[in-house]
Design a protein around this motif. Structure first.
Motif, PDB file in Angstrom:
ATOM      1  N   LEU A 115     -17.572   7.673  16.974  1.00 24.16           N
ATOM      2  CA  LEU A 115     -16.468   7.055  16.223  1.00 24.16           C
ATOM      3  C   LEU A 115     -15.147   7.754  16.512  1.00 24.16           C
ATOM      4  O   LEU A 115     -14.122   7.103  16.746  1.00 24.16           O
TER       5      LEU A 115
ATOM      6  N   ILE B 142     -19.891   0.624   8.111  1.00 22.77           N
ATOM      7  CA  ILE B 142     -19.649   0.033   9.434  1.00 22.77           C
ATOM      8  C   ILE B 142     -20.631   0.509  10.498  1.00 22.77           C
ATOM      9  O   ILE B 142     -20.718  -0.098  11.557  1.00 22.77           O
ATOM     10  N   ALA B 143     -21.389   1.582  10.208  1.00 23.66           N
ATOM     11  CA  ALA B 143     -22.254   2.151  11.249  1.00 23.66           C
ATOM     12  C   ALA B 143     -23.264   1.127  11.763  1.00 23.66           C
ATOM     13  O   ALA B 143     -23.644   1.150  12.927  1.00 23.66           O
TER      14      ALA B 143
ATOM     15  N   TYR C 275     -17.635   4.766   6.851  1.00 23.10           N
ATOM     16  CA  TYR C 275     -18.682   5.026   7.836  1.00 23.10           C
ATOM     17  C   TYR C 275     -20.028   4.408   7.484  1.00 23.10           C
ATOM     18  O   TYR C 275     -20.627   3.704   8.297  1.00 23.10           O
ATOM     19  N   GLU C 276     -20.495   4.648   6.253  1.00 22.72           N
ATOM     20  CA  GLU C 276     -21.815   4.152   5.866  1.00 22.72           C
ATOM     21  C   GLU C 276     -21.926   2.644   6.066  1.00 22.72           C
ATOM     22  O   GLU C 276     -22.969   2.128   6.455  1.00 22.72           O
TER      23      GLU C 276
ATOM     24  N   GLU D  19     -17.345  14.547   5.674  1.00 22.28           N
ATOM     25  CA  GLU D  19     -18.750  14.559   5.269  1.00 22.28           C
ATOM     26  C   GLU D  19     -19.072  15.805   4.445  1.00 22.28           C
ATOM     27  O   GLU D  19     -19.865  15.755   3.510  1.00 22.28           O
TER      28      GLU D  19
ATOM     29  N   ASN E 114     -23.167   9.777  15.677  1.00 16.73           N
ATOM     30  CA  ASN E 114     -22.366   8.601  15.317  1.00 16.73           C
ATOM     31  C   ASN E 114     -20.902   8.969  15.062  1.00 16.73           C
ATOM     32  O   ASN E 114     -19.991   8.265  15.501  1.00 16.73           O
ATOM     33  N   LEU E 115     -20.704  10.061  14.337  1.00 16.48           N
ATOM     34  CA  LEU E 115     -19.330  10.473  14.025  1.00 16.48           C
ATOM     35  C   LEU E 115     -18.594  10.845  15.303  1.00 16.48           C
ATOM     36  O   LEU E 115     -17.404  10.565  15.455  1.00 16.48           O
TER      37      LEU E 115
END
Lengths: 180, 180
Positions: free
Chosen positions: A58, B102-103, B99-100, A76, A54-55
Motif C-alpha cells: 500500500l 479496502i484490503a 485498510y481493513e 497500526e 500488505n501495508l
C-alpha cells in the motif's frame, strides 16, 4: 490499543526503535526493512506478517516516498499519534544529519579526499539503484501485463518528454480490470 | 541556471512531486529536479544521491534536504521536508484507517498492482540516466564497481550497508590513486 496507560509506552517504544533503525539505515530504508519487520511482527506484535506485506505494498503505491510504510506501521501500533511519531522519528534525525554533512561536504569542495570520496561513492550507488530496480521489477511484475506496463513507462521516460503519470493512470485502470 | 529557486518554489516543487510520486519518490525526484526544473545536472544528481545514500536514513528526505539546503539554507530544507512528508503522511493515515476495509477489494488490489509495475519502470528510467552519466567518466573503473554492487545486492550476498562498507573503500581508493 484502548487502555490509556499503554499509550505513552507504545509511542516511546515506537519512536526509539524507529529512530534507532533510521540512524543505521545506510544506503536507504530498504536496508533495515528486515529488522523493521522483525520488530513490528515478532518483537512488538504490532501486526501479523501478512499485514506487514500488505501495508508495504500500500505504501509503495500510494503517493509519496516508499519509506512512509512507517506511517502505516505507526498507525497500526498506536493510531494517528503513532503514525505521526513513527514518520518523524525516521526522517527528522537523519535529515538533520544530512544538513550537517552537506555543510561540511561543500566546505571541502576542492579537497582531494572529498573529490575521491565523491567519485568513489557514485558507482557503488548506481549499483544500488540497479538493484532496487531489479528487486522492484521482480516483486511487482507477476504477469505479462505487469512487464508490459514496466516497459511502457521505461520507454516513455527514456525516449519521450511525455509525463509518465499518463502511463500510471492507464496502469491503474488496467490493474483494476484485472489485466496485471 | 540564472538564480536559485526561492523557498516558496522549493516548497511547491516538492509538494507537487510528492503528490504525483506513486510507487516511490526517487524516480520522480530525478524527473522533477533534473528534467522538469533543471535545478541539477545529471552529474550533480548522481553525486547528491550518492552522498544521501552514504548518510543513513531515507534517501529521498536526505536528498530533499541536500538540494534545498544548498539553494536556501535551513528554511529551504525545512520547506522541502514539510512539503515532501506531511501531505503523504496525511493520505497514509486515511489509508491506514481504511485498510481493513479496502484490503480485500479485488479492483483496488489490481489497481495497486498496475501502479507498482509502472513504478518499477520509472526506476529503470532513472537507472538509464545515472548509467549514462557513469559511462561518460572512466567507465573502465566505474562500470565494474557498479556491476559488483548491483550483483552483490541483487543476489543477496551483501546487504546494502555491507556492500557500502566492502565496496565503498575499494572504489574510493581507486578514485584516490587515480587523482595522484
Amino acid at each position: 490499543m484502548n487502555a490509556a496507560h499503554a499509550f505513552w509506552p507504545s509511542i516511546i517504544a515506537l519512536v526509539t526503535r524507529v529512530a534507532g533503525l533510521g540512524l543505521i539505515a545506510f544506503g536507504g530504508v530498504n536496508s533495515v526493512l528486515p529488522a523493521l519487520h522483525h520488530q513490528a511482527v515478532n518483537e512488538q506484535h504490532w501486526m501479523t506478517d501478512r499485514d506487514f506485506a500488505n501495508l508495504f505494498a500500500l505504501a509503495s503505491v500510494s503517493p509519496g516516498p516508499n519509506f512512509m510504510v512507517l506511517t502505516l506501521i505507526g498507525y497500526e501500533a498506536a493510531g494517528v499519534a503513532g503514525a505521526v511519531a513513527a514518520t518523524l522519528a525516521l526522517c527528522v534525525p537523519t535529515a538533520m544529519l544530512t544538513f550537517a554533512v552537506v555543510k561540511v561536504w561543500d566546505r571541502f569542495k576542492t579537497a582531494r579526499w572529498r573529490i575521491a570520496l565523491q567519485a568513489g561513492l557514485v558507482p557503488v550507488c548506481v549499483g544500488f539503484v540497479g538493484a532496487a530496480a531489479a528487486l522492484l521489477v521482480r516483486a511487482s511484475d507477476a504477469s505479462l501485463g505487469g512487464y508490459a506496463i514496466t516497459a511502457a513507462v521505461a520507454v516513455v521516460g527514456i525516449a519521450t518528454k511525455i509525463n509518465p503519470l499518463w502511463v500510471f493512470a492507464i496502469a491503474a485502470v488496467a490493474g483494476a480490470l484485472g489485466w496485471v | 541556471m540564472t538564480s536559485p529557486p526561492t523557498t516558496r518554489e522549493i516548497f511547491f516543487t516538492f509538494l507537487r512531486m510528492t503528490l504525483t510520486a506513486f510507487g516511490g519518490a526517487i524516480g520522480w525526484a530525478h524527473r522533477t529536479v533534473v528534467v522538469d526544473r533543471a535545478w541539477l545536472s545529471e552529474r550533480e544528481f548522481a553525486e547528491t544521491l550518492s552522498l544521501c545514500q552514504f548518510v543513513p536514513g531515507p534517501n529521498i528526505t536526505n536528498f530533499a534536504v541536500a538540494v534545498a539546503a544548498r539553494f536556501r539554507g535551513a528554511p529551504g530544507a525545512i520547506a522541502a521536508m514539510v512539503a515532501l512528508v506531511v501531505p503523504p503522511m496525511c493520505i497514509l493515515i486515511v489509508v491506514g484507517a481504511l485498510y481493513e476495509r479496502i484490503a480485500g477489494v479485488a479492483a483496488i488490489h489490481g489497481a495497486l498492482n498496475g501502479l507498482s509495475a509502472a513504478a518499477a519502470g520509472l526506476l529503470l528510467v532513472m537507472l538509464y540516466s545515472v548509467l549514462r552519466t557513469l559511462v561518460q567518466s572512466r567507465p573502465a573503473v566505474t562500470v565494474p564497481i557498479a556491476l559488483a554492487s548491483f550483483a552483490a545486492v541483487v543476489s543477496g550476498v551483501l546487504s546494502v550497508p555491507l556492500a557500502l562498507i566492502v565496496l565503498g573503500p575499494v572504489s574510493v581508493a581507486l578514485a584516490w590513486f587515480r587523482r595522484n
